[in-house]
Structures are given as C-alpha cells and as structure tokens.
Design an enzyme around this catalytic site. Sequence first.
Site, PDB file in Angstrom:
ATOM      1  N   GLU A 199      95.307  20.715  82.094  1.00 46.02           N
ATOM      2  CA  GLU A 199      94.192  19.931  82.633  1.00 46.02           C
ATOM      3  C   GLU A 199      94.196  18.549  81.996  1.00 46.02           C
ATOM      4  O   GLU A 199      94.200  18.428  80.769  1.00 46.02           O
ATOM      5  CB  GLU A 199      92.860  20.626  82.348  1.00 46.02           C
ATOM      6  CG  GLU A 199      91.665  19.876  82.929  1.00 46.02           C
ATOM      7  CD  GLU A 199      90.354  20.562  82.627  1.00 46.02           C
ATOM      8  OE1 GLU A 199      89.554  20.778  83.555  1.00 46.02           O
ATOM      9  OE2 GLU A 199      90.122  20.884  81.444  1.00 46.02           O
ATOM     10  N   TYR A 213      90.885  13.037  88.005  1.00 41.92           N
ATOM     11  CA  TYR A 213      91.010  14.395  87.451  1.00 41.92           C
ATOM     12  C   TYR A 213      92.272  15.049  87.997  1.00 41.92           C
ATOM     13  O   TYR A 213      92.582  14.947  89.189  1.00 41.92           O
ATOM     14  CB  TYR A 213      89.797  15.248  87.815  1.00 41.92           C
ATOM     15  CG  TYR A 213      89.925  16.690  87.371  1.00 41.92           C
ATOM     16  CD1 TYR A 213      89.474  17.090  86.122  1.00 41.92           C
ATOM     17  CD2 TYR A 213      90.518  17.649  88.201  1.00 41.92           C
ATOM     18  CE1 TYR A 213      89.614  18.404  85.703  1.00 41.92           C
ATOM     19  CE2 TYR A 213      90.668  18.960  87.778  1.00 41.92           C
ATOM     20  CZ  TYR A 213      90.220  19.330  86.531  1.00 41.92           C
ATOM     21  OH  TYR A 213      90.368  20.622  86.105  1.00 41.92           O
TER      22      TYR A 213
END
Length: 421
Positions: free
Chosen positions: A231, A143
């Site tokens: 993101e 992530y």
Amino acid sequence: MRGLVKKLVSRSLSVSGKWQHQQLRRLNIHEYQGAELMGKYGVNVPKGVAVSSLDDVKKAIQDVFPNETELVVKSQILAGGRGLGTFKTGLQGGVHIVNRDQVQDIAGKMLGQVLVTKQTGPQGKVVSKVYLCEKLSLVNEMYFSIILDRKSAGPLIIACKKGGTSIEDLAEKFPDMIIKVPVDVFAGITDEDAAKVVDGLAPKAADRKDSIEQVKKLYELFRKSDCTMLEINPLAETSTNQLVAADAKLNFDDNAAFRQKEIFALRDPTQEDPREVAAAKVDLNYIGLDGEIGCMVNGAGLAMATMDIIKLHGGTPANFLDVGGNASEHQVVEAFKILTSDDKVKAILVNIFGGIMKCDVIASGIVNAAKEVSLKVPVVVRLEGTNVEQGKRILKESGMKLITADDLDDAAEKAVKALAN
C-alpha cells in the site's frame, strides 16, 4: 441492543482477522525497510536514512543531507496513524517537518519514547528508530495498493486519484474515483493493465510512460517478494514531474519465509506482543485480547466458540490460544506460562475436544505447568474425546484444585463465576 450486537460482531471480526494474521504470521516491516526494498526494484522513493541515536542523526545530516534546509522526521513503529499520534511525554505527532537545525532536537524527543496511535492501543509502541527523509515538493497525492483478492483469485490493484488519507475514507467520500484492476497471476501485469491504473490515477504532470513503468515495477516487487499487501499512500507527484512512493506499507506471506530469507531477517520482534513472539517460538497460535479469562483450546473453531460463549455468560476472553491438534506436553506447559504472564488474567478456561489431540497429554501438561508456574488463579477444565478418562484421572491424582466442567456451556459459566468470586 444494536450497539452491543455491533460491538460483538466487531470483536468477532477482529479476533477472526487476528487469527488469520497469526496463522499466517504475515510479516510487517518498517517504513524505512520498505523504502529500501522498493528502491532495489527501481521504484522512486524519497532519499532517506534510518537512525537510532543522536550521534547517528548528526552524522546523517552531515553526510546524507548536506544541502537540505528542511527534513522530515518520522518515528518508526509498526502501526498506522503516526502523524496524528501522541507520545506519552505529551509531544504531538510522530511525523514532523522541521528546519535542519531542529532535527536533532525533535529526533531526541522521539527516540526511546512511547508513541500512541489509533492502531497501537493505549499502551503504545516504543520508537527505537526515526527515519530522516528529504522534504519533497508534492503537487498531487494519489492512492495505490496491491492486495490478494479472493473474488478474482489473484492480485488486485486498487487506485484512486485522491490520496493522503485512509482508503476507507476515500471509498466513502469518492467511491467513483476508485478503480480496481485484477492481474492474471499466471500472465503477470500487462502494459494494458498498467495503463488502466495510470489512467485511473490521472497524474497531472508525471510522464505517462514512466508512470506505467513504475506501476509495473511495483507489481514485480509484490510478486517476487511474496507480498500479501503493498500500500502506497500517498503515491505522489513531485514538482519535478516524478511519481514517488512517499509512504508505503508492505506485508509478506510467512509461507514464503524459506525463499525470502533476507526479507524475513527484517522482522522486528520488539514491535510485537512478547506473548505472541513466545507462542510463535513453540508453534502455538496466540493473540492477546483485553479480557480477564485466559483460554487454552485445541482448534481455531472451538477457540472462537469458547470466546463467544464466555462473552455470552458475561465474561471477556483475555486471549485466543489454539494449541492445535498435535500439541506436546512441552507446548501445553509453555501455553500456561504465556497465559499466566498476563496480569489481566483472573481465571483460566481449558477447553479440549480430543480428536488427534489426546486428553491425557493435555492433562499431563497442565500438571507439569502447575509445577513450573505458580497458579494463583482458578482453572476450569473441560475435557472430552480421546483418552478422556486417562486425562481426568491424571488431573484428579495430581491433587490440584481444579474446577471441572461437563460441557462448554458449563465450563464458560463456571469460569465467569470463578472470576466473580
């Protein structure tokens, strides 16, 4: 009681967050657009192409993926949770990995259909494009994100060596794996900053030096494009030892629209609430909610207070609508058109505290709106402040059937009562 308080707090936070979004009008772009933008900055992304018809699908398979045996077909809507979403036709999932000869069939079942996810609400969103991508052999998922952080007063890189699921879930299950690296907004990202991020990601096979360069390129994209959020989930390692942005979400600050014309030309208004689009065109701050009492208020704080008091008296606000401190008659008329276009609205509450905004302007706008819009619901009006007497006189002489209120509490109570009647 605790559940009710939690629900009210949740609603307040949601409305507050949405107001910030509306005030800044942060641009949200589709996945395929984000991939194209990242590619321009040298970020590794999967090979892909967006298509809007079956003819385009057929051509893309032949021209772009001549040797692929499997492809990933991704529905393109401005909402998360697509993979676990459901089409109103019954098709499960907005993301499918299929054999080459099945791509046209699955794309045909997505295009033009409504996909419902946890972020769209029950109404869902129409899929106008699908994104065809090469299927990568992923050996590791991580992530990565960059946000604007109030505490450090600058960009903050958040990374975790596990990915593929929401950051909220990761924070709950693996809090010790999440690292945060603030970046000096003036100095920019350093090799040391990027190295900290890569060490936190702990790639298994990707070259460390190349990974550091990828992190720096992502930061450059964030800075030069005036992003408010970038993101990547997952940031993946492939079997060829490459770090690849397998899926990404990017938001941009509308304050920078004047210098990011190419990016802002990517806006897809068909994915936005048409009432919010209409409001933005006349510089009104509007957010649709799911209640029955339409609100028109001047000032964000007063609007929030109005919604809270409506809730306190047993009603539910249908929207957040701030006409601002210097709205014109025309804007007031347009505000009423937006309110009355919502079939769920069964009553309207106008709450104006005249400072810069004059009560007579609001009153004239209400009267003119009534001439253009068929008002079939009760309207409660509370006016106070600059030119309040002139405003009340205009409303009285109009002959309109309005319910007047002395203060905010009285107005909310009357609006809820009018709704019941």
